[in-house]
Motif scaffolding. Structure first.
Motif, PDB file in Angstrom:
ATOM      1  N   ALA A  94      -1.923   6.619   4.715  1.00  0.00           N
ATOM      2  CA  ALA A  94      -3.004   6.491   3.730  1.00  0.00           C
ATOM      3  C   ALA A  94      -3.836   5.257   4.058  1.00  0.00           C
ATOM      4  CB  ALA A  94      -2.446   6.392   2.316  1.00  0.00           C
ATOM      5  N   ARG A  95      -5.133   5.345   3.758  1.00  0.00           N
ATOM      6  CA  ARG A  95      -6.043   4.212   3.912  1.00  0.00           C
ATOM      7  C   ARG A  95      -6.778   4.006   2.599  1.00  0.00           C
ATOM      8  NH1 ARG A  95      -6.954   2.969   9.467  1.00  0.00           N
ATOM      9  NH2 ARG A  95      -5.955   4.481  10.836  1.00  0.00           N
ATOM     10  N   PHE A  96      -6.629   2.825   2.038  1.00  0.00           N
ATOM     11  CA  PHE A  96      -7.322   2.452   0.797  1.00  0.00           C
ATOM     12  C   PHE A  96      -6.925   3.342  -0.386  1.00  0.00           C
ATOM     13  CE2 PHE A  96     -10.263   1.612   4.359  1.00  0.00           C
ATOM     14  CZ  PHE A  96     -10.297   0.231   4.281  1.00  0.00           C
ATOM     15  N   GLY A  97      -5.779   3.966  -0.337  1.00  0.00           N
ATOM     16  CA  GLY A  97      -5.385   4.830  -1.444  1.00  0.00           C
ATOM     17  C   GLY A  97      -3.885   4.960  -1.552  1.00  0.00           C
ATOM     18  N   SER A  98      -3.425   5.558  -2.660  1.00  0.00           N
ATOM     19  CA  SER A  98      -1.994   5.675  -2.933  1.00  0.00           C
ATOM     20  C   SER A  98      -1.318   6.611  -1.940  1.00  0.00           C
ATOM     21  CB  SER A  98      -1.771   6.182  -4.356  1.00  0.00           C
ATOM     22  OG  SER A  98      -2.302   5.275  -5.297  1.00  0.00           O
ATOM     23  N   LEU A  99      -0.102   6.276  -1.596  1.00  0.00           N
ATOM     24  CA  LEU A  99       0.710   7.109  -0.715  1.00  0.00           C
ATOM     25  C   LEU A  99       1.308   8.261  -1.510  1.00  0.00           C
ATOM     26  CD1 LEU A  99       2.419   4.132   1.075  1.00  0.00           C
ATOM     27  CD2 LEU A  99       1.205   5.924   2.315  1.00  0.00           C
ATOM     28  N   ASP A 100       1.340   9.460  -0.922  1.00  0.00           N
ATOM     29  CA  ASP A 100       1.960  10.604  -1.596  1.00  0.00           C
ATOM     30  C   ASP A 100       3.413  10.782  -1.187  1.00  0.00           C
ATOM     31  OD1 ASP A 100       1.603  11.414   0.983  1.00  0.00           O
ATOM     32  OD2 ASP A 100       0.358  13.159   0.523  1.00  0.00           O
ATOM     33  N   ALA A 101       3.874   9.982  -0.221  1.00  0.00           N
ATOM     34  CA  ALA A 101       5.271   9.998   0.220  1.00  0.00           C
ATOM     35  C   ALA A 101       5.548   8.661   0.891  1.00  0.00           C
ATOM     36  CB  ALA A 101       5.521  11.162   1.188  1.00  0.00           C
TER      37      ALA A 101
END
Length: 695
Positions: A373-380
């Protein structure tokens, strides 16, 4: 509903806000100085507005210009990011008066928390833990050590630790000057310095409907110059009683000032007294806590909280500014409990081995493998990268030295440490000296692995060990060998006239070809030969299995290692070879065979340790000075650096002038023994040697 957001900031935080705006369908506007005209954050925005000039005081700190830019670009809201005007109550009020939506707390709340002195009074009124302050005129030797702090702003600017009473007046003056330059407010105060405490902070978000969420906590104890280097969530090793006390105090001050939006309440936590307090009170009495300040903005380290909670804090800021409830915006009734562990490291353009001197240059390459992820929340579980630079970005002297933040989120702390360290070792970052070696040293240290060892002094105590080069001497020889062989192959491939001559050919066959590289403060000379058109190292311990201009495979004791090689600057007279291997990246400068006389400087010359602006000159030509006396004060990347006389002598030459710009290595002054003359003229008097004045 907000339609267009102008971000009154730059670098990675501007890119971070733009990312959330894009996800929400909100248009974006960037403002930029002349120095940032080609920066990645400007390209990320839908539209941009120029702020003429380069210095922060002429651009990002000009509230009138920023508001005018919002009107010109048709923005209906302003997000301040962090730093610059983000905690300026007058700016927040001016934004509202202009009919724009301010994405942040109310001007009254910012003003109340903007003064650290006033903030401590409010925390005390809310029943929270507060340490005492000292009148500078009343400080005695028994009070030492003390810390001088800027009442406004943060990030370690306007902050000085004083251990000798004689240093207090100078610390007050320098801290005030630095604070005025960074925040427009020279007010400072003095308090006791808790040397062995941890720096722990609590993330809060509050809406206009009376709801306050405590969104976990973070440990930010690993610091240099009072600026954070490593942050993690949740804060490890805290007892339940300590964590509860921290959360309650943070919630209390939010209610006390009627705070809305995202904010961070910061504390010092002294665990040394935990056992003593437990024996006095019985059970888990918790650690000793002292309130530091409240930051009325998003923090640099907010990604670790986003990783463990899954929340988008920028989206919550925007929702609160639109008058929505937190539950509605987040889709949950309560803040999520933290899952796993997240660690963030700040990648700075600085040299830890040289007192963290800021570094400048052009980023030739920047890659972090495995980023999810870049500049955002990780989904895992995985890696997140928030970066203000890309390949080709120029890093100058005017702004903060931080290049990027790398975040690892894993099921537990040990897994996060291993994941993050592996990512840093495989990263490619060429063109600018950074703190990568230091970050690797921190993450690999047993003292960091043990949360009990954490304190704000830990980094300073272990700096020499942790900042040691991660590529050992023997490995550096292999890196330099790969550079030399690839360079020779590249030269042969690029020169058609030599096409029929074997690479590395010499008409004196008995002698190998040699090339010398500069690496940090050392030099490495590599010898190689050509046999039937094949290049091989003269060092018998290394065997070249593959040689190409961009890739070399070397074998030692039966173990093959591949190195990626990139050569630059060959036609500009300052040739650099960047080599990437299993231990990380290494930049090697080709040492010219002949030295230009114009590059020589006089004995006794004081050289600028980094590109900088000259804040003040404390001496005059012909003046006698003693060792340790201040000669020049420089400012680079919003921090001031004092250049002192290394020995007793006379200022025989003075090249620095207040207000001028100097390049790294420029002569500031020449100090000689009395009644002696310099051996040579300073470099600044040589033809073309003053080009740095135009930087």
């Amino acid at each position: 509903m907000i339609g267009t957001v102008l971000v009154a900031n730059r670098g990675e935080i501007a890119r971070r806000v733009f990312a959330t705006c894009r996800a929400l369908g909100i248009a974006t506007v960037a403002v930029h100085s002349d120095a940032d005209a080609d920066a990645p954050f400007v390209r990320d925005a839908d539209t941009s507005v120029r702020l003429p000039g380069a210095a922060p005081a002429d651009t990002y700190l000009r509230a009138d210009l920023v508001i005018a830019a919002a009107r010109t670009a048709g923005a209906d809201a302003i997000h301040p990011g962090y730093g610059f005007l983000s905690e300026n109550a007058s700016f927040a009020a001016a934004v509202r008066d202009a009919g724009l939506t301010w994405i942040g707390p109310s001007p009254d709340a910012i003003e109340a928390m903007g003064s650290k002195v006033r903030a401590k009074e409010l925390m005390a009124a809310a029943g929270g833990p507060v340490g005492g302050m000292l009148d500078p005129a009343d400080v005695t030797a028994d009070d030492l050590p003390v810390v001088v702090k800027a009442s406004s702003g943060g990030g370690g600017r306007g902050m000085r630790v004083v251990r000798d009473l004689a240093d207090l007046p100078g610390a007050l003056e320098q801290a005030g000057s630095e604070a005025a330059s960074a925040f427009g407010d020279a007010t400072v105060f003095v308090e006791h310095y808790l040397e062995h405490a941890r720096h722990v902070e609590v993330q809060v978000v509050a809406d206009e409907h009376g709801t306050c969420w405590v969104v976990g906590d973070r440990d930010c104890s690993l610091q240099r110059r009072h600026q954070k280097v490593v942050e993690e969530a949740p804060a490890p090793g805290l007892s339940d009683a300590t964590r509860t006390a921290l959360h309650d105090a943070a919630r209390g001050i939010v209610k006390q000032v009627g705070y809305t939006g995202a904010g961070t309440v910061e504390f010092l936590v002294d665990q040394r007294h935990s056992e003593e307090r437990q024996s006095e009170k019985g059970g888990d009495a918790g650690a000793r806590i002292s309130f530091l300040e409240m930051n009325t903005r998003l923090q640099v380290e907010h990604p670790v909280t986003e990783a463990v909670t899954g929340l988008d804090l920028v989206a919550l800021q925007i929702a609160v500014a639109e008058g929505r409830t937190l539950a509605d915006a987040a889709g949950v009734a309560e803040p999520p409990a933290p899952r796993g562990h997240a660690i963030e490291v700040r990648l700075y353009a600085e040299d830890p081995a040289d007192d963290f001197a800021p570094q400048t240059g052009t980023v030739r390459a920047f890659e972090v493998p495995g980023v999810r992820a870049r500049f955002g929340s990780l989904d895992a579980y995985g890696l997140r990268l928030d970066s203000g630079v890309e390949a080709g970005t120029d890093v100058g002297i005017h702004y903060d030295a931080m290049l990027a933040k790398v975040v690892a989120w894993a099921p537990d702390r040990n897994a996060a440490i291993r994941m993050l360290r592996g990512a840093l070792r495989r990263s490619r970052l060429h063109g600018v000296t950074t703190n990568l070696d230091l970050l690797d040293g921190i993450l690999g240290a047993p003292a960091f692995a043990d949360p009990v060892s954490l304190s704000t002094l830990l980094l300073g105590d272990r700096l020499d060990d942790w900042a040691a080069p991660r590529i050992a001497s023997e490995s550096r020889v292999a890196y330099a060998t790969a550079a030399a062989l690839a360079r020779a192959a590249a030269v042969a491939a690029q020169a058609p006239v030599l096409a029929r001559i074997p690479a590395g050919y010499r008409n004196v066959a008995s002698q190998p070809h040699t090339v010398t590289f500069g690496v940090d403060d050392d030099e490495l000379t590599v010898a190689y030969v050509s046999e039937r058109g094949r290049l091989r190292p003269a060092d018998g311990g290394l065997v070249a299995e593959t040689v190409a201009p961009d890739r070399v495979v070397l074998v030692r004791d039966g173990v093959a290692t591949a190195y990626g090689v990139v050569r630059s600057g060959a036609t500009a007279g300052a040739e650099t070879v960047d080599v990437d291997g299993p231990a990380g990246s290494l930049s090697l400068q080709v040492v010219p065979r002949f030295v230009d006389p114009a590059d020589q400087v006089a004995a006794g010359s004081l050289l600028a340790p980094m590109p900088a602006a000259v804040v003040s000159v404390a001496v005059e030509a012909g003046q006698r000075i003693a060792a340790g006396e201040v000669v020049v004060v420089l400012e680079a990347m919003k921090m001031q650096h004092t250049i002192t006389a290394p020995t007793d002598g006379v200022v025989s030459e003075l090249a620095a002038t207040a207000g001028s710009q100097v390049e790294s290595g420029a002569v500031l002054a020449v100090i000689t023994e009395p009644d002696t003359e310099p051996d040579t003229e300073p470099a600044t008097d040589q033809p073309d040697a003053d080009e740095g004045d135009d930087a």
